[in-house]
Enzyme design. Structure first.
Site, PDB file in Angstrom:
ATOM      1  N   LYS A  31      17.667 117.858  44.877  1.00  0.00           N
ATOM      2  CA  LYS A  31      17.546 119.258  44.476  1.00  0.00           C
ATOM      3  C   LYS A  31      16.216 119.495  43.755  1.00  0.00           C
ATOM      4  CE  LYS A  31      21.518 121.085  43.297  1.00  0.00           C
ATOM      5  NZ  LYS A  31      22.670 121.086  42.369  1.00  0.00           N
ATOM      6  N   ARG A 101      21.620 121.988  36.247  1.00  0.00           N
ATOM      7  CA  ARG A 101      22.175 121.623  37.552  1.00  0.00           C
ATOM      8  C   ARG A 101      22.018 120.134  37.836  1.00  0.00           C
ATOM      9  NH1 ARG A 101      19.033 125.381  41.659  1.00  0.00           N
ATOM     10  NH2 ARG A 101      20.922 124.994  42.887  1.00  0.00           N
ATOM     11  N   GLY A 110      29.366 119.151  45.569  1.00  0.00           N
ATOM     12  CA  GLY A 110      30.510 119.511  44.749  1.00  0.00           C
ATOM     13  C   GLY A 110      31.048 118.395  43.874  1.00  0.00           C
ATOM     14  N   MET A 112      29.380 116.651  41.428  1.00  0.00           N
ATOM     15  CA  MET A 112      28.924 116.629  40.036  1.00  0.00           C
ATOM     16  C   MET A 112      28.865 118.074  39.526  1.00  0.00           C
ATOM     17  SD  MET A 112      26.220 113.571  40.074  1.00  0.00           S
ATOM     18  CE  MET A 112      25.302 114.282  41.378  1.00  0.00           C
ATOM     19  N   ARG A 369      17.829 121.903  51.363  1.00  0.00           N
ATOM     20  CA  ARG A 369      17.967 120.482  51.718  1.00  0.00           C
ATOM     21  C   ARG A 369      18.222 120.399  53.213  1.00  0.00           C
ATOM     22  NH1 ARG A 369      23.604 120.255  48.610  1.00  0.00           N
ATOM     23  NH2 ARG A 369      24.725 121.656  49.982  1.00  0.00           N
ATOM     24  N   HIS A 487      45.222  98.022  65.745  1.00  0.00           N
ATOM     25  CA  HIS A 487      45.082  97.671  67.157  1.00  0.00           C
ATOM     26  C   HIS A 487      44.749  98.891  68.006  1.00  0.00           C
ATOM     27  CE1 HIS A 487      47.024  97.329  71.146  1.00  0.00           C
ATOM     28  NE2 HIS A 487      46.219  96.289  71.171  1.00  0.00           N
ATOM     29  N   ARG A 593      35.011  89.095  82.850  1.00  0.00           N
ATOM     30  CA  ARG A 593      36.072  88.095  82.688  1.00  0.00           C
ATOM     31  C   ARG A 593      37.049  88.183  83.839  1.00  0.00           C
ATOM     32  NH1 ARG A 593      36.652  90.234  76.674  1.00  0.00           N
ATOM     33  NH2 ARG A 593      36.536  92.091  77.965  1.00  0.00           N
ATOM     34  N   ARG A 651      31.876  85.042  83.233  1.00  0.00           N
ATOM     35  CA  ARG A 651      32.336  83.982  82.351  1.00  0.00           C
ATOM     36  C   ARG A 651      33.423  83.179  83.057  1.00  0.00           C
ATOM     37  NH1 ARG A 651      35.906  84.639  77.096  1.00  0.00           N
ATOM     38  NH2 ARG A 651      37.400  85.084  78.732  1.00  0.00           N
ATOM     39  N   GLU A 780      29.685  80.303  70.852  1.00  0.00           N
ATOM     40  CA  GLU A 780      30.778  80.878  70.062  1.00  0.00           C
ATOM     41  C   GLU A 780      31.394  79.866  69.115  1.00  0.00           C
ATOM     42  OE1 GLU A 780      33.865  82.250  72.749  1.00  0.00           O
ATOM     43  OE2 GLU A 780      33.231  80.791  74.245  1.00  0.00           O
ATOM     44  N   SER A 799      24.654  83.468  75.471  1.00  0.00           N
ATOM     45  CA  SER A 799      25.255  84.750  75.134  1.00  0.00           C
ATOM     46  C   SER A 799      26.133  84.493  73.912  1.00  0.00           C
ATOM     47  CB  SER A 799      26.093  85.280  76.292  1.00  0.00           C
ATOM     48  OG  SER A 799      26.728  86.466  75.898  1.00  0.00           O
ATOM     49  N   GLY A 801      28.964  84.840  71.698  1.00  0.00           N
ATOM     50  CA  GLY A 801      30.317  85.404  71.693  1.00  0.00           C
ATOM     51  C   GLY A 801      30.692  85.628  70.243  1.00  0.00           C
ATOM     52  N   THR A 802      30.261  86.757  69.713  1.00  0.00           N
ATOM     53  CA  THR A 802      30.328  86.940  68.261  1.00  0.00           C
ATOM     54  C   THR A 802      31.736  87.177  67.743  1.00  0.00           C
ATOM     55  OG1 THR A 802      29.577  89.178  68.704  1.00  0.00           O
ATOM     56  CG2 THR A 802      27.962  87.640  67.825  1.00  0.00           C
ATOM     57  N   ASN A 803      32.703  87.424  68.627  1.00  0.00           N
ATOM     58  CA  ASN A 803      34.074  87.507  68.121  1.00  0.00           C
ATOM     59  C   ASN A 803      34.533  86.135  67.652  1.00  0.00           C
ATOM     60  OD1 ASN A 803      34.020  90.157  68.859  1.00  0.00           O
ATOM     61  ND2 ASN A 803      35.144  89.853  70.764  1.00  0.00           N
ATOM     62  N   ASP A 804      34.454  85.158  68.569  1.00  0.00           N
ATOM     63  CA  ASP A 804      34.878  83.811  68.199  1.00  0.00           C
ATOM     64  C   ASP A 804      33.912  83.183  67.201  1.00  0.00           C
ATOM     65  OD1 ASP A 804      37.325  83.400  69.317  1.00  0.00           O
ATOM     66  OD2 ASP A 804      36.531  82.853  71.279  1.00  0.00           O
ATOM     67  N   CYS A 866      27.714  89.389  73.375  1.00  0.00           N
ATOM     68  CA  CYS A 866      28.749  90.062  74.150  1.00  0.00           C
ATOM     69  C   CYS A 866      30.004  90.302  73.320  1.00  0.00           C
ATOM     70  CB  CYS A 866      29.084  89.272  75.404  1.00  0.00           C
ATOM     71  SG  CYS A 866      29.686  87.625  75.055  1.00  0.00           S
ATOM     72  N   TYR A 886      19.178  91.211  75.116  1.00  0.00           N
ATOM     73  CA  TYR A 886      20.061  92.349  75.359  1.00  0.00           C
ATOM     74  C   TYR A 886      21.306  92.307  74.483  1.00  0.00           C
ATOM     75  CZ  TYR A 886      23.011  89.105  77.952  1.00  0.00           C
ATOM     76  OH  TYR A 886      23.825  88.055  78.278  1.00  0.00           O
TER      77      TYR A 886
HETATM   78  P1  ADP Z   1      25.884 122.453  43.779  1.00  0.00           P
HETATM   79  O1  ADP Z   1      24.996 121.275  43.866  1.00  0.00           O
HETATM   80  O2  ADP Z   1      27.307 122.136  43.547  1.00  0.00           O
HETATM   81  O3  ADP Z   1      25.631 123.408  44.895  1.00  0.00           O
HETATM   82  P2  ADP Z   1      24.144 124.050  42.166  1.00  0.00           P
HETATM   83  O4  ADP Z   1      23.391 123.376  41.107  1.00  0.00           O
HETATM   84  O5  ADP Z   1      23.418 124.300  43.421  1.00  0.00           O
HETATM   85  O6  ADP Z   1      25.452 123.216  42.438  1.00  0.00           O
HETATM   86  O7  ADP Z   1      24.688 125.405  41.546  1.00  0.00           O
HETATM   87  C1  ADP Z   1      25.825 126.105  41.954  1.00  0.00           C
HETATM   88  C2  ADP Z   1      25.495 127.535  42.249  1.00  0.00           C
HETATM   89  O8  ADP Z   1      24.860 128.178  41.150  1.00  0.00           O
HETATM   90  C3  ADP Z   1      24.557 127.639  43.412  1.00  0.00           C
HETATM   91  O9  ADP Z   1      25.112 128.517  44.344  1.00  0.00           O
HETATM   92  C4  ADP Z   1      23.276 128.200  42.866  1.00  0.00           C
HETATM   93  O10 ADP Z   1      22.709 129.097  43.749  1.00  0.00           O
HETATM   94  C5  ADP Z   1      23.704 128.876  41.561  1.00  0.00           C
HETATM   95  N1  ADP Z   1      22.625 128.710  40.576  1.00  0.00           N
HETATM   96  C6  ADP Z   1      22.195 127.560  40.078  1.00  0.00           C
HETATM   97  N2  ADP Z   1      21.130 127.753  39.250  1.00  0.00           N
HETATM   98  C7  ADP Z   1      20.894 129.070  39.244  1.00  0.00           C
HETATM   99  C8  ADP Z   1      19.911 129.901  38.608  1.00  0.00           C
HETATM  100  N3  ADP Z   1      18.974 129.380  37.833  1.00  0.00           N
HETATM  101  N4  ADP Z   1      19.972 131.211  38.831  1.00  0.00           N
HETATM  102  C9  ADP Z   1      20.930 131.719  39.627  1.00  0.00           C
HETATM  103  N5  ADP Z   1      21.874 131.019  40.246  1.00  0.00           N
HETATM  104  C10 ADP Z   1      21.862 129.686  40.084  1.00  0.00           C
HETATM  105 MG    MG Z   2      23.899 123.963  45.492  1.00  0.00          MG
HETATM  106 MG    MG Z   3      35.836  83.395  73.268  1.00  0.00          MG
END
Ligand code: ADP
Ligand code: MG
Ligand code: MG
Length: 921
Positions: A31, A101, A110, A112, A369, A487, A593, A651, A780, A799, A801-804, A866, A886
């Site tokens: 981020k 953040r 989500g 942290m 990202r 299995h 086989r 084989r 093998e 070849s 035979g990496t299972n055995d 194989c 191969y």
């Molecule tokens: P996550 O990694 O869980 O997406 P974020 O750090 O991106 O958490 O923040 C959660 C939400 O808060 C995001 O939708 C982001 O757009 C909003 N947010 C974070 N910082 C700011 C900021 N400085 N101003 C406005 N909105 C923010």
């Molecule tokens: Mg975010």
């Molecule tokens: Mg064998």
């Protein structure tokens, strides 16, 4: 500050002041690095600073206290942010608010924590009201959000308080908010009045004091310190820790903290917040795709409390088509966003996932990202971007993960049909693709359906090896028990068959032939649809689409072959499988086989084999072998034909003898009669075949050494089949004869003599000058690998035979690891199941040694693998690294292995380039 203590913990970002950039992902987290990069690109990023991941590590090392130097650096950075924002943190007239953040090296969506609106307190509220032209509603809405988030993240979670189920502070405050809305008859948060919000804030603080025994901090500086520490601590929060286990993210990376000036999407009807993908992450279509909400703050869009609005025409669907798009409501700002989208894609050369906020029509970028995508989308985007000249060929090849390819190779359920249908139960996605068919409850019924060309789904409590024919015959498999390595799962993945295992919420009665899911009972013949890629089960017959017509995929695979160095062959036991393997791009057969014919339901070759096994004299045995000969020849001939001159590795027989002794008296009498012995004699011989350790018993080459006529028969079958192709079809034919279970070069010497003699005989008989063949061995047994230098004196190819080989190197029985493998993985005793991914340290070491020693003896020694691992991307990469000729894997995995091989080649090329560059410096 003294020079020695000047570890740089804080990096600024913002217009014209970014210290970092996208390449500093490890230090600044994804981020932070991308916020700096966007600011550098001139995009509107609210100014702020990133506290490094290194600082987080030091924070924990320092007993969860700020390491030396941090406080001073934060103060300096904050002053600079205040300067560009023209506001002051904690100021009573013109207060700056910030968000704190989290953000690790790898996105952990989500997992942290983030706290918004930090800095609102009794002292700063009036100033903010004044600055926003008396917008009290907005200010108190921001305040109640701060209280809710802060009490949850900083005062409860970060303190390690574990409230009883349903009593978490966040839950309690949410309930208070809901009660108020209910009392007043409000539908959404935006209906709340200023008075409501003021009261709510007051009540919240009282509740917090009561539950957490502490006051909600009313000092902006204390709030900031608390929030930074809480984000650090969220690295070790429960969610984050379990996510790291699943994703294999190291515990010692730490998270960065981004302290960023707040911008507000909740300031009224010209303010908004949204999330978007620069292209459709499900299909890869080059369409801007996103959702937004008017008068809302960041987390509202993803929290699902209000149905988000569509960003544009392209994003409208059944649920949101009546809602206004940003394109319609704020056309100018939308256009600006589209401009940013284009700029970002051209800069990053990839599809991005972005977060933005609009404060009174002014657009701000808050995150970007590289976006997560489906296999289909990955493929389509790679090929589109190549065409758009956004990326080069190598990059395109690197863009699709081999595991994603899997999903593209099978027929799949129609996405639209799935969207419209309801998932009735979920299980583990064991075998990819989609399957639609009638329910059957056992193998016989599955085979009966197959005969009648009726698609069926075999539903079982769990499967065992006896179900294998039914599994082959079924279109899809659903089981109540079993995990990803059960299995059923292994077998289905090998075949590329749709399979869902471990659907614990189903009740299967195999006797009554009923399947209960929830309150609904299904009977034999009812229709079921499976999405094996996701593990979803649907009632009824959903539409499917076939993958073989995928033009993009064909083009992509052509590109893949341009870069790969490693050959890719297939393990195929029938002409049918061989043809399929070729269609998937196999360059030969790495393992054929002949045993297959004994499992195929054809009683005649099985009878002949049994006769051979129970023979006690060479005479009896030769008679039985002569009966077996035509079947062996026929099978080999059909496969050689299907491969049209491509190399085929046959084989030699390695049947588990005792398994083939018939159990019913009727069969025993039949067989005894045919050999010309009494039942008593039969039983005596059968008893003699019993071994206490059959895995290490009289098998493989040992059979050929004790009964040379068995080797001779197979050699004859091969040379006769080759003769037919050369004489009748006038085609070339290349056979590689592979001797199994060897441990000494003398075994090979012994067998080669027999083969050479037969070759001469058949050549003379058929008037053929010379056969194109090689004799090699399967490596093998560890001793064979250790003696590879000597083995290569006799063997013309290896070849692995990496299972055995894995089984014997670890001393783990492949069929019995179920009892302990999970514990071994959970306790990090071994990094992966060695039967799925080659164990580099042990088995891999042996392979490396064997290739080197083998090639020291025989310069151009062909060497391949194989085993099961031949189609697993990490193992393929290893095979490329050690210079194997191969890999060989099941037909459906051939394209995956081709892609993994190409990626391994590109990676090592890039690494070599980087090494050269580093050397020059
Ligand atoms: P996550 O990694 O869980 O997406 P974020 O750090 O991106 O958490 O923040 C959660 C939400 O808060 C995001 O939708 C982001 O757009 C909003 N947010 C974070 N910082 C700011 C900021 N400085 N101003 C406005 N909105 C923010
Ligand atoms: Mg975010
Ligand atoms: Mg064998």
């Amino acid at each position: 500050m003294k020079k020695s203590s000047a570890k740089k913990y804080v990096y600024l970002f913002g217009k014209g002041m970014s210290d970092g950039d996208a390449s500093m992902n490890e230090l600044l987290g994804g981020k932070g690095a991308n916020l700096a990069e966007m600011a550098k690109l001139g995009l509107p990023v609210p100014a702020g600073f990133t506290i490094t991941t290194e600082c987080c590590v030091d924070y924990f090392a320092n007993g969860q206290k700020n390491p030396a130097g941090l406080d001073a650096q934060v103060k300096t950075a904050l002053a600079q942010v205040e300067k560009v924002m023209k506001m002051k943190y904690g100021d009573k007239d013109n207060p700056l608010l910030v968000s704190c953040r989290s953000g690790a090296r790898k996105s952990m969506p989500g997992m942290m924590e983030t706290v918004l609106n930090v800095g609102l307190a009794t002292s700063t509220i009036p100033g903010l009201v004044k600055r926003t032209g008396g917008n009290e509603r907005f200010v108190y809405d921001a305040y109640r959000r701060l209280i809710m988030m802060y009490s949850d993240v900083v005062m409860e979670k970060a303190e390690g308080i574990e409230p009883a189920e349903g009593c978490a502070i966040r839950k309690q405050l949410d309930a208070m908010l809901d009660d108020l809305k209910k009392d007043k008859g409000y539908k959404t948060d935006t209906d709340l009045s200023v008075a409501d919000l003021k009261k709510l804030c007051k009540d919240f603080k009282v509740r917090i004091k009561k539950v957490l025994k502490r006051e909600f901090p009313d000092d902006p500086m204390l709030q900031l310190q608390g929030a930074i520490g809480a984000v650090f601590k969220s690295w070790n929060g429960k969610k984050a820790v379990s996510y790291r286990r699943i994703e294999g993210i190291p515990d010692d990376w730490g998270t960065a903290v981004n302290v960023q000036s707040m911008v507000f999407g909740n300031m009224g009807d010209t303010s908004a917040t949204g999330v978007a993908f620069t292209r459709d992450p499900a299909t890869g279509d080059n369409k801007f795709y996103g959702e937004w909400l008017i008068n809302a703050q960041g987390e509202d869009v993803v929290a699902g409390t209000r149905t988000p609005f569509p960003l544009n025409k392209e994003t409208k669907n059944e649920q949101n088509k009546h809602l206004a798009s940003m394109e319609e409501m704020l056309p100018k700002t939308y256009k600006e966003l589209v401009g940013i989208r284009n700029k970002l894609e051209h800069h990053y050369h990839d599809m991005l996932d972005i977060e933005f906020t609009i404060q009174d029509k002014q657009l701000f970028m808050l995150q970007c990202r590289v976006g997560k995508r489906t296999g289909t989308a990955a493929l389509n985007m790679a090929m589109d971007m190549l065409k758009e000249k956004l990326i080069d060929e190598k990059t395109a090849v690197m863009r699709v993960a081999p595991s994603q390819l899997d999903e593209l190779l099978h027929p799949i359920l129609d996405q639209k049909a799935e969207k419209a249908a309801k998932v009735i139960v979920k299980g583990l996605p064991a075998g990819p693709g989609g399957a639609v068919g009638q329910i059957v409850f056992n193998s016989e019924d599955a085979m009966a359906c197959h005969k009648k060309k009726i698609a069926c789904i075999m539903v079982r409590e769990e499967t065992n090896p006896e179900d294998v024919d039914g599994m082959r015959a079924a279109t899809g498999i659903l089981t109540a028990r079993g995990g990803m390595t059960s299995h059923a799962a292994l077998v289905c993945r090998g075949w590329g068959k749709c399979c869902i295992v471990g659907a614990a919420d189903i009740q299967v009665d195999e006797v009554k032939k009923t399947l209960k899911i929830g309150t609904k009972t299904f009977k034999e013949g009812d229709m079921l649809s499976l999405n094996g890629t996701r593990g979803y089960v649907y009632a009824g017959a959903l539409k499917t689409v076939d993958s073989s017509e995928n033009e993009q995929l064909k083009k992509f695979m052509k590109l893949v072959d341009k870069f790969k160095k490693l050959g890719v062959r297939a393990n195929a036991d029938t002409a049918e499988d061989a043809a399929k393997a070729r269609a998937f791009g196999a360059e030969g057969i790495g393992l054929f086989r002949t045993e297959h014919m004994f499992y195929g339901g054809n009683e005649k070759p099985l009878f002949a084999l049994r006769k051979m096994i129970l023979s006690s004299t060479a005479e009896e045995r030769v008679k039985a072998l002569n009966e077996l000969f035509p079947y062996v020849k026929k099978d080999i001939l059909a496969t050689l034909k299907a491969m049209e001159g491509l190399p085929v590795t046959v084989r030699f027989l390695d049947p588990p003898l005792h398994e083939f002794v018939p159990h019913t008296k009727e069969q025993q009498l039949d067989l005894a009669k045919s050999i010309g012995i009494s039942h008593a004699e039969f039983l005596k011989r059968a008893d003699a075949l019993k071994e206490s350790n059959p895995m290490m018993g009289h098998r493989g080459v040992r059979l050929g050494v004790t009964y040379p006529e068995i080797t001779a028969m197979q050699a004859r079958a091969i040379f006769e089949a080759a003769s037919e192709i050369m004489l009748k079809d006038r085609k070339p034919c290349h056979v590689e004869m592979m001797i199994p279970v060897t441990c000494d070069p003398n075994e090979l010497k012994d067998q080669k003599k027999i083969i050479e003699q037969v070759a001469a005989e058949v050549a003379k008989k058929n008037k053929i000058r010379k056969f194109d063949y090689m004799v090699g061995t399967m490596i093998e047994i560890p001793r064979a690998a250790i003696l590879a230098g000597k083995m290569a004196g006799e063997a013309e190819f290896f070849s692995f035979g990496t299972n055995d080989l894995t089984q014997m190197t670890f001393g783990f029985s492949r069929d019995d690891i179920g009892g302990f493998i999970n514990e071994y993985l959970e306790k990090d005793i071994i990094p992966a199941d060695p039967f799925q991914t080659i164990d580099r340290d042990g088995v891999g070491w042996m392979i490396r040694h064997a290739v080197e020693a083998g090639r020291a003896t025989r310069k151009n020694l062909k060497a391949g693998i194989c085993g099961e691992q031949g189609g697993e991307p990490k193992s393929v990469e290893f095979c490329h690294e050690v210079g194997l000729s191969y890999v060989s894997c099941s037909a459906y995995r051939v394209p995956i292995a081709r892609l993994a091989a190409a990626q391994a080649a590109i990676k090592s090329e890039l690494a070599a380039k980087a090494a050269r560059k580093a050397k020059r410096k």
